[in-house]
Design a protein around this motif. Structure first.
Motif, PDB file in Angstrom:
ATOM      1  N   GLY A  82     -12.766  -3.972  -7.649  1.00  0.00           N
ATOM      2  CA  GLY A  82     -11.888  -3.266  -8.616  1.00  0.00           C
ATOM      3  C   GLY A  82     -10.800  -3.235  -9.020  1.00  0.00           C
ATOM      4  N   ALA A  95     -15.595  -3.989   2.762  1.00  0.00           N
ATOM      5  CA  ALA A  95     -14.790  -3.619   1.901  1.00  0.00           C
ATOM      6  C   ALA A  95     -13.856  -4.395   1.192  1.00  0.00           C
ATOM      7  CB  ALA A  95     -14.169  -3.071   2.954  1.00  0.00           C
ATOM      8  N   TRP A 146     -11.878   0.339   6.175  1.00  0.00           N
ATOM      9  CA  TRP A 146     -11.724   0.412   4.569  1.00  0.00           C
ATOM     10  C   TRP A 146     -11.388   0.807   4.025  1.00  0.00           C
ATOM     11  CZ3 TRP A 146     -15.986  -0.429   1.334  1.00  0.00           C
ATOM     12  CH2 TRP A 146     -15.682   0.743  -0.093  1.00  0.00           C
ATOM     13  N   ASP A 147     -10.586   1.810   4.760  1.00  0.00           N
ATOM     14  CA  ASP A 147      -9.212   2.796   4.196  1.00  0.00           C
ATOM     15  C   ASP A 147      -7.925   1.424   4.245  1.00  0.00           C
ATOM     16  OD1 ASP A 147     -10.470   5.170   4.136  1.00  0.00           O
ATOM     17  OD2 ASP A 147      -9.237   5.463   5.179  1.00  0.00           O
ATOM     18  N   SER A 203     -12.911  -4.357  -2.717  1.00  0.00           N
ATOM     19  CA  SER A 203     -11.120  -4.240  -3.311  1.00  0.00           C
ATOM     20  C   SER A 203     -11.273  -5.346  -4.399  1.00  0.00           C
ATOM     21  CB  SER A 203     -10.732  -4.857  -2.455  1.00  0.00           C
ATOM     22  OG  SER A 203     -10.841  -5.720  -1.543  1.00  0.00           O
ATOM     23  N   ASN A 239      -5.604  -4.271  -0.215  1.00  0.00           N
ATOM     24  CA  ASN A 239      -6.005  -5.225  -2.068  1.00  0.00           C
ATOM     25  C   ASN A 239      -6.194  -4.085  -3.127  1.00  0.00           C
ATOM     26  OD1 ASN A 239      -6.209  -6.869   0.527  1.00  0.00           O
ATOM     27  ND2 ASN A 239      -8.482  -7.323   0.338  1.00  0.00           N
ATOM     28  N   LEU A 240      -6.499  -3.035  -3.826  1.00  0.00           N
ATOM     29  CA  LEU A 240      -7.031  -2.743  -4.656  1.00  0.00           C
ATOM     30  C   LEU A 240      -5.745  -1.740  -4.639  1.00  0.00           C
ATOM     31  CD1 LEU A 240      -8.740  -1.887  -6.921  1.00  0.00           C
ATOM     32  CD2 LEU A 240     -10.245  -0.598  -5.242  1.00  0.00           C
ATOM     33  N   LYS A 241      -5.416  -0.811  -4.510  1.00  0.00           N
ATOM     34  CA  LYS A 241      -4.354   0.455  -4.630  1.00  0.00           C
ATOM     35  C   LYS A 241      -2.564  -0.548  -4.501  1.00  0.00           C
ATOM     36  CE  LYS A 241      -1.411   4.273  -2.713  1.00  0.00           C
ATOM     37  NZ  LYS A 241      -1.751   5.215  -1.339  1.00  0.00           N
ATOM     38  N   THR A 292      -8.577  -2.149   4.044  1.00  0.00           N
ATOM     39  CA  THR A 292      -8.213  -3.174   3.377  1.00  0.00           C
ATOM     40  C   THR A 292      -8.599  -2.328   1.099  1.00  0.00           C
ATOM     41  OG1 THR A 292      -9.667  -3.933   4.465  1.00  0.00           O
ATOM     42  CG2 THR A 292     -10.637  -4.797   2.203  1.00  0.00           C
ATOM     43  N   ILE A 293      -8.899  -1.403   1.325  1.00  0.00           N
ATOM     44  CA  ILE A 293      -9.028  -0.856  -0.161  1.00  0.00           C
ATOM     45  C   ILE A 293      -7.379  -0.293  -0.469  1.00  0.00           C
ATOM     46  CG2 ILE A 293      -9.622   0.786  -1.802  1.00  0.00           C
ATOM     47  CD1 ILE A 293     -11.851  -0.985  -1.100  1.00  0.00           C
ATOM     48  N   SER A 298       0.324  -1.093  -0.039  1.00  0.00           N
ATOM     49  CA  SER A 298       0.114   0.086   0.315  1.00  0.00           C
ATOM     50  C   SER A 298       1.109   1.470  -0.129  1.00  0.00           C
ATOM     51  CB  SER A 298      -0.913   0.038   1.213  1.00  0.00           C
ATOM     52  OG  SER A 298      -0.589   0.376   2.438  1.00  0.00           O
TER      53      SER A 298
END
Length: 251
Positions: free
Chosen positions: A161, A154, A107-108, A158, A114-116, A110-111, A64
């Protein structure tokens, strides 16, 4: 056609356990040099690869954080001189709670991982793979990237996404020689599922009941799918979000 990755280099994030560990070992068995990446120092996977007579290094990285990811790719290139494949697998399940009770912190985080994290990995991997003229990136989504699951807003967001990001990158890279796909595992026997079930008999039965095959998947079964996606046997495959599960997605 026998798949071989001799003289090739692969990055595997989340490579210390579960699916990541199985995939790192699978790359090594095919002859690849492997950068095993995780956010906690753990050389078990690297040691197993070296016992095979193959080359591997461990890189500590929080996916991240852009500085960590940039350094991860730079260390891979400094050590092995190239990058051909990446399995962007690092991820967390986050905290289980209904959408209205999901905290901003959960939320922040996990995103962010997993995504960022997958976006950052591709941001720094793609330019290096381009130098080889061809290569493959496989991102780890989930069946939760294809359907909804109560109590994991979340995580589900993610993983959805990741599917969209994969398809976008695939379109951008398809004429540049890089194929980009996503694997979407079902319920796999990993430390993550152990945390989700708490190893309680009732929870295990509930998750097993989601799989028509009647059992959890094995990390090695996902690793096999990743290796196929990276191989020449899948040379016409890009932008795919492939479900690897016992069939409950189709229900």
């Amino acid at each position: 056609m026998e798949t071989t990755f001799k003289n090739k280099v692969a990055i595997v994030t989340g490579g210390s356990s579960g699916i990541g560990k199985a995939t790192a070992l699978a790359f090594a068995k095919k002859g690849a040099k492997v950068a095993v990446v995780d956010w906690v120092e753990n050389n078990e996977t690297v040691n197993l690869i070296k016992e095979m007579g193959e080359e591997a290094i461990f890189i500590k990285c929080d996916v991240s954080k852009s500085t960590d990811v940039k350094a991860m790719v730079e260390k891979t290139i400094t050590t092995f001189g190239r990058l051909d494949y990446a399995y962007n697998n690092a991820g967390i399940e986050g905290t289980s709670a209904p959408t209205q009770d999901c905290t901003e912190e959960n939320w922040d985080k996990t995103i962010g991982i997993n995504l960022k994290g997958i976006w950052l990995c591709m941001k720094y991997e793609i330019p290096e793979i381009l130098k080889q003229g061809k290569g493959v990136i496989v991102n780890c989504s989930s069946v939760a990237g294809l359907v909804g699951f109560s109590g994991l807003p979340a995580y589900v967001a993610s993983k959805h996404g990741v599917v969209g990001l994969t398809k976008t990158a695939a379109l951008e890279c398809s004429k540049l020689g890089i194929r980009v796909n996503a694997v979407c595992p079902g319920v796999i026997q990993t430390p993550m599922i152990d945390r989700l079930t708490g190893n309680s008999k009732e929870a295990v039965e509930q998750f097993t009941g989601l799989e028509p095959i009647g059992r959890f998947g094995l990390p090695e079964e996902i690793a096999n799918a990743v290796i196929w996606m990276c191989s020449d046997e899948a040379s016409f495959v890009t932008g795919l979000a492939m479900a690897v599960d016992g069939g409950f997605v189709a229900q």
